[in-house]
Design a protein around this motif. Sequence first.
Motif, PDB file in Angstrom:
ATOM      1  N   THR A   2      68.992 -39.122  13.865  1.00 43.72           N
ATOM      2  CA  THR A   2      68.320 -38.177  12.967  1.00 43.72           C
ATOM      3  C   THR A   2      69.336 -37.226  12.341  1.00 43.72           C
ATOM      4  O   THR A   2      70.164 -36.647  13.043  1.00 43.72           O
ATOM      5  CB  THR A   2      67.256 -37.375  13.739  1.00 43.72           C
ATOM      6  OG1 THR A   2      66.350 -38.290  14.343  1.00 43.72           O
ATOM      7  CG2 THR A   2      66.484 -36.456  12.802  1.00 43.72           C
ATOM      8  N   TYR A   3      69.261 -37.125  11.037  1.00 43.77           N
ATOM      9  CA  TYR A   3      70.215 -36.299  10.292  1.00 43.77           C
ATOM     10  C   TYR A   3      69.443 -35.185   9.590  1.00 43.77           C
ATOM     11  O   TYR A   3      68.437 -35.442   8.930  1.00 43.77           O
ATOM     12  CB  TYR A   3      70.925 -37.189   9.259  1.00 43.77           C
ATOM     13  CG  TYR A   3      71.982 -36.473   8.458  1.00 43.77           C
ATOM     14  CD1 TYR A   3      73.314 -36.490   8.855  1.00 43.77           C
ATOM     15  CD2 TYR A   3      71.646 -35.781   7.290  1.00 43.77           C
ATOM     16  CE1 TYR A   3      74.280 -35.836   8.123  1.00 43.77           C
ATOM     17  CE2 TYR A   3      72.608 -35.117   6.557  1.00 43.77           C
ATOM     18  CZ  TYR A   3      73.925 -35.150   6.976  1.00 43.77           C
ATOM     19  OH  TYR A   3      74.886 -34.497   6.248  1.00 43.77           O
ATOM     20  N   GLU A   4      69.910 -33.964   9.743  1.00 41.79           N
ATOM     21  CA  GLU A   4      69.247 -32.830   9.091  1.00 41.79           C
ATOM     22  C   GLU A   4      69.893 -32.567   7.731  1.00 41.79           C
ATOM     23  O   GLU A   4      71.095 -32.326   7.654  1.00 41.79           O
ATOM     24  CB  GLU A   4      69.371 -31.577   9.964  1.00 41.79           C
ATOM     25  CG  GLU A   4      68.575 -31.662  11.254  1.00 41.79           C
ATOM     26  CD  GLU A   4      68.642 -30.363  12.052  1.00 41.79           C
ATOM     27  OE1 GLU A   4      69.686 -29.662  11.949  1.00 41.79           O
ATOM     28  OE2 GLU A   4      67.665 -30.055  12.754  1.00 41.79           O
ATOM     29  N   VAL A   5      69.100 -32.625   6.685  1.00 38.84           N
ATOM     30  CA  VAL A   5      69.611 -32.316   5.341  1.00 38.84           C
ATOM     31  C   VAL A   5      69.427 -30.819   5.106  1.00 38.84           C
ATOM     32  O   VAL A   5      68.297 -30.322   5.055  1.00 38.84           O
ATOM     33  CB  VAL A   5      68.861 -33.106   4.248  1.00 38.84           C
ATOM     34  CG1 VAL A   5      69.391 -32.727   2.864  1.00 38.84           C
ATOM     35  CG2 VAL A   5      68.987 -34.606   4.484  1.00 38.84           C
ATOM     36  N   LYS A   6      70.554 -30.131   4.991  1.00 40.95           N
ATOM     37  CA  LYS A   6      70.497 -28.671   4.796  1.00 40.95           C
ATOM     38  C   LYS A   6      70.850 -28.316   3.357  1.00 40.95           C
ATOM     39  O   LYS A   6      71.588 -29.051   2.700  1.00 40.95           O
ATOM     40  CB  LYS A   6      71.493 -27.983   5.734  1.00 40.95           C
ATOM     41  CG  LYS A   6      71.137 -28.149   7.204  1.00 40.95           C
ATOM     42  CD  LYS A   6      72.215 -27.539   8.084  1.00 40.95           C
ATOM     43  CE  LYS A   6      71.847 -27.729   9.550  1.00 40.95           C
ATOM     44  NZ  LYS A   6      72.937 -27.317  10.441  1.00 40.95           N
ATOM     45  N   LEU A   7      70.352 -27.182   2.909  1.00 40.26           N
ATOM     46  CA  LEU A   7      70.765 -26.672   1.592  1.00 40.26           C
ATOM     47  C   LEU A   7      72.226 -26.244   1.734  1.00 40.26           C
ATOM     48  O   LEU A   7      72.534 -25.322   2.493  1.00 40.26           O
ATOM     49  CB  LEU A   7      69.891 -25.489   1.166  1.00 40.26           C
ATOM     50  CG  LEU A   7      70.151 -24.966  -0.251  1.00 40.26           C
ATOM     51  CD1 LEU A   7      69.844 -26.027  -1.305  1.00 40.26           C
ATOM     52  CD2 LEU A   7      69.345 -23.709  -0.528  1.00 40.26           C
ATOM     53  N   PRO A   8      73.151 -26.939   1.030  1.00 40.56           N
ATOM     54  CA  PRO A   8      74.566 -26.655   1.264  1.00 40.56           C
ATOM     55  C   PRO A   8      74.989 -25.282   0.731  1.00 40.56           C
ATOM     56  O   PRO A   8      74.486 -24.829  -0.293  1.00 40.56           O
ATOM     57  CB  PRO A   8      75.295 -27.763   0.498  1.00 40.56           C
ATOM     58  CG  PRO A   8      74.286 -28.612  -0.156  1.00 40.56           C
ATOM     59  CD  PRO A   8      72.936 -27.982   0.020  1.00 40.56           C
ATOM     60  N   SER A   9      75.910 -24.683   1.444  1.00 40.12           N
ATOM     61  CA  SER A   9      76.490 -23.428   0.958  1.00 40.12           C
ATOM     62  C   SER A   9      77.418 -23.726  -0.205  1.00 40.12           C
ATOM     63  O   SER A   9      78.204 -24.667  -0.157  1.00 40.12           O
ATOM     64  CB  SER A   9      77.289 -22.774   2.078  1.00 40.12           C
ATOM     65  OG  SER A   9      78.137 -21.780   1.529  1.00 40.12           O
ATOM     66  N   LEU A  10      77.330 -22.933  -1.248  1.00 36.52           N
ATOM     67  CA  LEU A  10      78.263 -23.088  -2.357  1.00 36.52           C
ATOM     68  C   LEU A  10      79.387 -22.053  -2.257  1.00 36.52           C
ATOM     69  O   LEU A  10      80.160 -21.881  -3.183  1.00 36.52           O
ATOM     70  CB  LEU A  10      77.526 -22.965  -3.696  1.00 36.52           C
ATOM     71  CG  LEU A  10      76.475 -24.057  -3.968  1.00 36.52           C
ATOM     72  CD1 LEU A  10      75.903 -23.912  -5.369  1.00 36.52           C
ATOM     73  CD2 LEU A  10      77.020 -25.457  -3.780  1.00 36.52           C
ATOM     74  N   GLY A  11      79.466 -21.367  -1.133  1.00 36.65           N
ATOM     75  CA  GLY A  11      80.599 -20.466  -0.928  1.00 36.65           C
ATOM     76  C   GLY A  11      80.211 -19.005  -0.944  1.00 36.65           C
ATOM     77  O   GLY A  11      79.127 -18.636  -1.382  1.00 36.65           O
TER      78      GLY A  11
END
Lengths: 79, 318
Positions: A2-11
């Motif tokens: 199972t892989y969690e898709v997270k809202l990626p940080s753009l910095g």
Amino acid sequence: MTYEVKLPSLGEDSVEEATVSYWLVEEGDQVKEGDDLVEMTTDKAAFSVPSPESGTVLEKLVEEGDDVRVGDVLCTLET
Amino acid sequence: MRQPFPDWIRRKWASGEGFSFTKELVKELGLHTVCQSAHCPNMAECWRARTATFMILGNVCSRDCSYCSVRSGRPEPVDGDEPGKIAEAVARMGVRHAVVTSVTRDDLADGGAAQFAETVRAVRAANPETTVEVLTPDFGGDASCVGTVLDAEPEVFGHNVETVERLFGEVRGGRAAYSTSLAVLRAAAGHASRAIVKSGFMVGHGETGEEVARTLSDLLESGCEAVSIGQYLRPTKEQRAVVEYVEPARFEEYEKLAYDLGFSYAIAGPFVRSSYRSEEMMQHGFANRSSSRPGRRVRSRDVMAGEALAAQAGEKAP
């Protein structure tokens, strides 16, 4: 797995939150890495969030209209 | 819910390997980028491709423009190590065309011009193959500051006029003036340097097509050869609202108009920013020609305004 898709940080200093506009996939759908999963809106523009992995969409954890923050899990994938 | 956007105002929100590399490097070296500070919608694309627009002279601006999300206030002391850090970042990222901009520093006697020059020299020394583009503040219109920057011989000197003359006061705020920005471009064009002189502005603040044409003419008359036109997008709710989302077809018309008027290079589109894919300009034929150009064509404002109106009406400019 199972892989969690997270809202990626753009910095640092960058956009930190967004609103879920609508999902482009359903639970059970097969997706490939790079396929768009969900549409988000910030103050500045609309953004599509591509899948970081290939797999099957297990569960969508945020709904349309939800405000989400960087790092929040959007959905899970079976990879 | 947030406001809906037209379907052409859409980008990717993605990180990835190149993105993480850029992000970690910027953090490690303690650099600022306008990509982050302005909440640029192109950031994911550029950073994944291991490019960024470096913002020197700190992260605090002495001006407070109504469209911009860069923090305003009392700026920080100038970091003498900054030029070297930018040069190191350019080297480690493998940037072929480095774009360096800054906050405005009305508190410094030279407006930060010397730091620009040092940065250009440091990038060049560490990366002889890399071309350098500066995007400067207006230096209060001081030609000697422009000269200081150009003495370091960047390939491109950019200063953005940002908006049309009528909206300048409300978009840029008190200390800036349309005529000051044109004076900066004129000073750059008149300098012995062979730098390409470039400007850019936003649309979507409520300007008319005629005002866009007039702005293009004013830029040309000031010696500007390259121009970029992009959609204003509000970074956060703190900034002024977007008046209009300009349709992609109108950007195409503006780009064509710019070429018809006499620009050597023009790029217009909803996500065009002055530094977005700016290395493409360097591959354009004119960029090579420019390095040995004998002089600039300067035409009168009235002649060009007439041409602009003719071109707007769909006629061939004289």
